[in-house]
Design a protein around this motif. Structure first.
Motif, mmCIF file in Angstrom:
data_model
loop_
_atom_site.group_PDB
_atom_site.id
_atom_site.type_symbol
_atom_site.label_atom_id
_atom_site.label_comp_id
_atom_site.label_asym_id
_atom_site.label_seq_id
_atom_site.Cartn_x
_atom_site.Cartn_y
_atom_site.Cartn_z
ATOM 1 N N ARG A 255 22.302 84.942 -21.660
ATOM 2 C CA ARG A 255 23.716 84.720 -21.349
ATOM 3 C C ARG A 255 24.088 83.242 -21.469
ATOM 4 N N GLU A 256 23.165 82.352 -21.173
ATOM 5 C CA GLU A 256 23.440 80.915 -21.232
ATOM 6 C C GLU A 256 22.330 80.217 -22.008
ATOM 7 N N PRO A 257 22.682 79.190 -22.771
ATOM 8 C CA PRO A 257 21.639 78.442 -23.483
ATOM 9 C C PRO A 257 20.764 77.677 -22.495
ATOM 10 N N PHE A 258 19.510 77.500 -22.853
ATOM 11 C CA PHE A 258 18.590 76.750 -21.992
ATOM 12 C C PHE A 258 17.541 76.077 -22.876
ATOM 13 N N PRO A 259 16.843 75.078 -22.342
ATOM 14 C CA PRO A 259 15.849 74.358 -23.159
ATOM 15 C C PRO A 259 14.800 75.310 -23.710
ATOM 16 N N PRO A 260 14.216 74.971 -24.848
ATOM 17 C CA PRO A 260 13.192 75.847 -25.449
ATOM 18 C C PRO A 260 12.025 76.076 -24.500
ATOM 19 N N ARG A 261 11.525 77.281 -24.521
ATOM 20 C CA ARG A 261 10.381 77.634 -23.696
ATOM 21 C C ARG A 261 9.336 78.353 -24.555
ATOM 22 N N GLN A 262 8.080 78.037 -24.268
ATOM 23 C CA GLN A 262 6.981 78.706 -24.947
ATOM 24 C C GLN A 262 6.520 79.858 -24.058
ATOM 25 N N TRP A 263 6.774 81.087 -24.521
ATOM 26 C CA TRP A 263 6.474 82.264 -23.720
ATOM 27 C C TRP A 263 5.035 82.721 -23.968
ATOM 28 N N ILE A 264 4.346 83.020 -22.876
ATOM 29 C CA ILE A 264 3.008 83.605 -22.930
ATOM 30 C C ILE A 264 3.110 84.972 -22.276
ATOM 31 N N GLY A 265 2.852 86.016 -23.047
ATOM 32 C CA GLY A 265 3.145 87.356 -22.558
ATOM 33 C C GLY A 265 1.929 88.219 -22.325
ATOM 34 N N SER A 266 2.054 89.122 -21.378
ATOM 35 C CA SER A 266 1.019 90.130 -21.143
ATOM 36 C C SER A 266 1.225 91.280 -22.128
ATOM 37 N N GLU A 267 0.227 92.112 -22.225
ATOM 38 C CA GLU A 267 0.237 93.186 -23.216
ATOM 39 C C GLU A 267 1.426 94.114 -23.056
ATOM 40 N N SER A 268 1.889 94.272 -21.825
ATOM 41 C CA SER A 268 2.928 95.258 -21.549
ATOM 42 C C SER A 268 4.197 95.018 -22.362
ATOM 43 N N TRP A 269 4.552 93.737 -22.603
ATOM 44 C CA TRP A 269 5.814 93.482 -23.311
ATOM 45 C C TRP A 269 5.658 92.693 -24.612
ATOM 46 N N VAL A 270 4.557 91.955 -24.763
ATOM 47 C CA VAL A 270 4.459 91.076 -25.921
ATOM 48 C C VAL A 270 4.226 91.849 -27.224
ATOM 49 N N THR A 271 3.816 93.119 -27.127
ATOM 50 C CA THR A 271 3.629 93.932 -28.335
ATOM 51 C C THR A 271 4.789 94.889 -28.577
ATOM 52 N N ASN A 272 5.833 94.763 -27.754
ATOM 53 C CA ASN A 272 6.977 95.667 -27.883
ATOM 54 C C ASN A 272 7.982 95.077 -28.864
ATOM 55 N N THR A 273 8.149 95.729 -29.989
ATOM 56 C CA THR A 273 9.024 95.210 -31.054
ATOM 57 C C THR A 273 10.488 95.194 -30.639
ATOM 58 N N GLU A 274 10.878 95.971 -29.637
ATOM 59 C CA GLU A 274 12.286 96.009 -29.231
ATOM 60 C C GLU A 274 12.748 94.665 -28.675
ATOM 61 N N LEU A 275 11.815 93.902 -28.061
ATOM 62 C CA LEU A 275 12.185 92.630 -27.453
ATOM 63 C C LEU A 275 12.264 91.493 -28.469
ATOM 64 N N THR A 276 11.809 91.698 -29.684
ATOM 65 C CA THR A 276 11.843 90.622 -30.688
ATOM 66 C C THR A 276 13.271 90.261 -31.092
ATOM 67 N N ARG A 277 14.234 91.041 -30.666
ATOM 68 C CA ARG A 277 15.629 90.707 -30.993
ATOM 69 C C ARG A 277 16.122 89.496 -30.197
ATOM 70 N N TYR A 278 15.390 89.116 -29.151
ATOM 71 C CA TYR A 278 15.740 87.907 -28.408
ATOM 72 C C TYR A 278 15.111 86.718 -29.143
ATOM 73 N N SER A 279 15.933 86.064 -29.959
ATOM 74 C CA SER A 279 15.416 85.035 -30.872
ATOM 75 C C SER A 279 14.813 83.847 -30.144
ATOM 76 N N PHE A 280 15.264 83.558 -28.917
ATOM 77 C CA PHE A 280 14.716 82.401 -28.208
ATOM 78 C C PHE A 280 13.262 82.626 -27.766
ATOM 79 N N CYS A 281 12.773 83.854 -27.926
ATOM 80 C CA CYS A 281 11.371 84.131 -27.606
ATOM 81 C C CYS A 281 10.467 83.981 -28.824
ATOM 82 N N ALA A 282 11.050 83.657 -29.980
ATOM 83 C CA ALA A 282 10.230 83.472 -31.180
ATOM 84 C C ALA A 282 9.173 82.396 -30.916
ATOM 85 N N GLY A 283 7.959 82.671 -31.344
ATOM 86 C CA GLY A 283 6.845 81.775 -31.052
ATOM 87 C C GLY A 283 6.026 82.239 -29.875
ATOM 88 N N ALA A 284 6.489 83.321 -29.192
ATOM 89 C CA ALA A 284 5.738 83.843 -28.052
ATOM 90 C C ALA A 284 4.327 84.213 -28.482
#
Length: 815
Positions: A255-284
């Protein structure tokens, strides 16, 4: 689907439960789930159906036996999961239908599920007293490995204990020490994050914040978590959350812009292709179950008949959502179209149809086959694989539970077995979200983590990783920057260990590694370099012939000796002249020789000290100076006695003739020789490395050995000089045209003044300047004797020869 043996299935097809307020005056409504259908979970449930149909068509596994299934929607919620567990326990009594289809319904033989740890915990606790095994495909909470609490629990996906350790090692590998942490407020998130934080602490990683949330929390709670992530200084954010919870959080962050963040994800969500539409998570980046292939599954998923769709409420909901139509005319509004069965599912972009990332789907597939092998071993034990198994065999869930502990097989190249805790061997793919130029974010495998490999070799990266903002440079996330070489870390008061100041190493110490907590002292003969990152040999210092100071002193020493020799030559050449004869020529020549030796002995103080030079410099100095003072003392006594001899009736001179003069000089000198000999025998001067005067340099010098010996030698010289000075003062006013006593008085005055000032200067001078002071005293006193005693005589001999007569010397009235 009915069958000879029934397998239960629990899948989180929806994420919310329809809330019903009962008035207790009528029958309560059945539990219903609401919200959009999770097409990924639908694929999981269909994979179970596919596996069961594949087993039923197999001639090797459970031949002659048909497996059935009961699949329920747990809504990913504990209350619904409890209801599902009762459905597994309260099935219909055994019934006999038309034909030969004899079904042992009753309780299910085993259950596949659930995707969430909390629902799995609830189901396991309820069905455990009935010995019904639960094989989960996606419940990763480490707590479920506790066999005392969950004796019936198995899983085909590794425990979060392994994933937490892998995530901590991953963060340590990239040098991140200051991170943020968010988690699902559930058994999965809380236990997984607890394991991770414990592993992170061992790796020296600090956590700026650790927050929990749940998808059913009020919006203000989700917003608070998002605000903390936006404001924090930690660039790296570790999210141990389920897909449903993570989706809610990412939606709020978007909803609001924020500084870049490097996301480290657990298996439960990091392999879910549906969440890749959130472009600010690119590089997770994170860990996922290895990709796999299940032959025939895609065709099975896409091969849906219109009858099959209309017969299933779940498939009907999926179809209507996917194609935005209604299967029944009666439910369609004016603006909605009616599904006619011609919709093209082949080109549908959905997680249901996406089989490119079969990870958890394979866990479902393996779970079904594990149960089938356990039933096969219990029912078909000892029979040939081609023989038909007896479907009327009485089978208890406890037998399946026992056989599950022993299963060990391969299916499609995938090994399936369980350890004593019901866990499989932990193998993970390292997942990276890489954004392409087209703007699409793709999930790419860039490495591997295998716990079966030796310690220290479990983790490897074999492809380039793309980081936040599509950068190829590893982001930096630290509370304090690395301390360079030559400094050490000092933790800031009241801060975690990752927040520190870099303090330069103290004098004499170094640090040769980055982020050192301590500085190491150098060896006593070494000293830190300017950067204080390595120890280098201390420079060795001594008064050498290459130093300007050494060259200067050596020049004056040689010059003094040369002047003494020239003076002796002048005296020898004019030895018959009155002025030379009148001044006791024998003692004068002996004095000049001793002065020459005094000048030359100062050269022994220059250069690197050795055993011989240390003994020579002090003894030569002491003996030559006593010889010199003895000659001066002899001349003084001669002057006094000569005056007494001129008095009427005095014959004193015959008692201090040339022989007595020589004996006096030899006697005084012998005493000094004796003192020096005792000194050298008892405790001679030795060369040493002085490491204390200056910390950063080594001074080569001569230790006195016996300080008493040194000060006795000096004291004896001082005693003779004082005695000589007193006699010279007494004779200074004797009537004579050329008063020898007056010249001796001046020379002794200079001599005593030099050596009196020498003592404090010698004691306080550091290093090689001690030697310089000693040489200066030798040269100053020697030049004083030369100039005061011999310079006036040489001046008369060379420049005033008219005064070098007996008449002038005897004429007392002449000035």
């Amino acid at each position: 689907m009915d069958g000879d043996f029934i397998i239960g299935g629990s899948f989180s097809l929806h994420a919310y439960m329809h809330t019903v307020y009962n008035n207790y005056t009528s029958m309560p409504e059945a539990v219903k789930c609401k919200g959009s259908i999770d097409t990924r979970e639908l694929r999981f449930s269909r994979a179970m159906v596919f596996a069961i149909e594949e087993i039923n068509n197999s001639t090797e596994l459970l031949p002659g036996i048909k497996l059935g299934y009961q699949i329920y929607d747990s809504c990913a919620l504990v209350p619904v999961a409890v209801h599902v567990a009762f459905q597994f326990l309260n099935s219909l009594d055994p019934t006999f239908s038309t034909g030969n289809n004899c079904s042992q319904s009753g309780m299910v033989m085993a259950v596949v599920g659930d995707s969430g740890s909390s629902p799995s915990i609830s189901i396991s606790r309820l069905i455990s007293p009935f010995n019904i095994p639960l094989v989960s495909y996606f419940s990763t909470c480490a707590c479920l490995s506790n066999k005392q609490q969950y004796p019936n629990f198995f899983r085909t996906i590794p425990s979060d204990q392994f994933q937490a350790a892998a995530l901590a090692k991953l963060i340590k590998h990239f040098g991140w020490t200051w991170i943020g942490a968010v988690r699902s407020d559930s058994d999965y998130g809380n236990n997984g994050m607890a394991s991770f934080l414990e592993a992170a602490q061992k790796e020296g990683i600090c956590v700026e914040y650790s927050l929990s949330f749940y998808r059913t929390n009020p919006q203000s709670r989700i917003q608070k978590v998002a605000d903390v992530i936006r404001r924090s200084k930690a660039v790296v954010v570790v999210a141990f959350a389920s897909f449903g919870d993570m989706k809610i959080l990412l939606e709020e962050l978007s909803r609001e812009p924020f500084p870049p963040r490097q996301w480290i994800g657990s298996e439960s969500w990091v392999t879910n292709t549906e969440l890749t539409r959130y472009s600010f998570c690119a590089g997770a980046i994170g860990f996922g179950i290895p990709k796999s292939a299940i032959p025939g599954l895609r065709d099975f998923l896409l091969n849906l008949s219109f009858f099959e769709i209309t017969a299933s409420s779940v498939l009907t909901e999926f179809w209507e959502d996917a194609f935005n139509c209604r299967l029944k005319k009666s439910t369609a509004t004016v603006d909605e179209k009616v599904c006619d069965g011609t919709e093209d599912i082949q080109n549908l972009k959905s997680q249901y149809t996406d089989t490119s990332q079969l990870r958890i789907t394979n866990m479902v597939y393996k779970a079904v086959y594990a149960i089938a092998h356990a039933i096969h071993n219990a029912v078909c034990h000892g029979k040939n694989v081609t023989a038909q198994c007896d479907k009327l065999t009485k089978l208890e869930p406890k037998q399946v539970l026992t056989e599950l502990q022993k299963v060990n097989f391969s299916q499609n190249g995938y090994d399936v077995s369980f350890n004593a805790n019901g866990d499989p061997v932990a193998i993970y793919d390292l997942i990276n979200w890489q954004k392409h130029e087209s703007g699409i974010t793709e999930i790419v495998t860039v490495g591997l983590y295998d716990t079966s490999l030796p310690v220290g070799k479990e983790f490897r990266i074999n492809r380039n990783v793309t980081w936040m903002e599509n950068s190829t440079n590893v982001p930096v996330s630290v509370c304090s920057g690395s301390c360079p070489l030559g400094t050490r870390k000092v933790i800031k008061k009241g801060k975690p260990i990752c927040c520190y100041d870099c303090i330069a190493c103290p004098e004499g110490e170094i640090s040769n590694i980055t982020d050192s907590t301590d500085c190491l002292p150098c060896h006593k003969e070494f000293w830190p370099n300017a950067k204080r990152d390595t120890c280098i040999p201390k420079p060795v210092e001594f008064l050498s012939f290459q130093d300007i100071l050494g060259i200067t002193l050596a020049t004056f020493s040689i010059l003094g000796a040369f002047l003494a020799i020239i003076t002796a030559a002048i005296f020898f050449y004019h030895r018959t002249s009155p002025i030379v004869r009148a001044n006791n020529s024998e003692l004068s020549f002996l004095l000049l020789i001793s002065l020459t030796l005094c000048f030359l002995c100062s050269l022994t103080f220059i250069g690197a000290p050795s055993e011989w030079s240390c003994m020579l410099r002090h003894t030569a100095f002491g003996i030559t100076f006593v010889l010199c003072i003895s000659c001066v003392l002899g001349k003084t006594i001669v002057v006094l006695i000569a005056f007494k001899a001129t008095l009427p009736g005095s014959n004193v001179m015959k008692w201090f003739g040339p022989l007595q003069q020589r004996m006096t000089v030899m006697s005084f000198t012998f005493i000094q020789v004796l003192i020096c000999t005792i000194w050298l025998v008892v405790s001679p001067p030795v060369p040493i490395k002085n490491l204390t005067t200056y910390k950063e340099i080594i001074i080569l010098e001569c230790a006195l050995g016996s300080a008493v010996g040194f000060w006795v030698v000096l004291g004896y010289i001082g005693l003779l000089a004082s005695f000589c000075f007193v006699l010279a003062v007494l004779a200074r006013k004797l009537p004579d045209n050329f008063n020898e006593a007056k010249l001796i008085t001046f020379s002794m005055l200079i001599f005593c003044a030099v050596w009196i000032t020498f003592i404090p200067a010698y004691v306080s001078s550091p290093g090689k300047f001690t030697v310089v002071v000693e040489i200066f005293a030798i040269l100053a006193s020697s030049f004083g004797l030369m100039l005061c005693i011999f310079a006036p005589k040489c001046f008369i001999i060379l420049f005033k020869p008219e005064k070098n007569t007996k008449k002038c010397l005897m004429n007392k009235n002449q000035s």
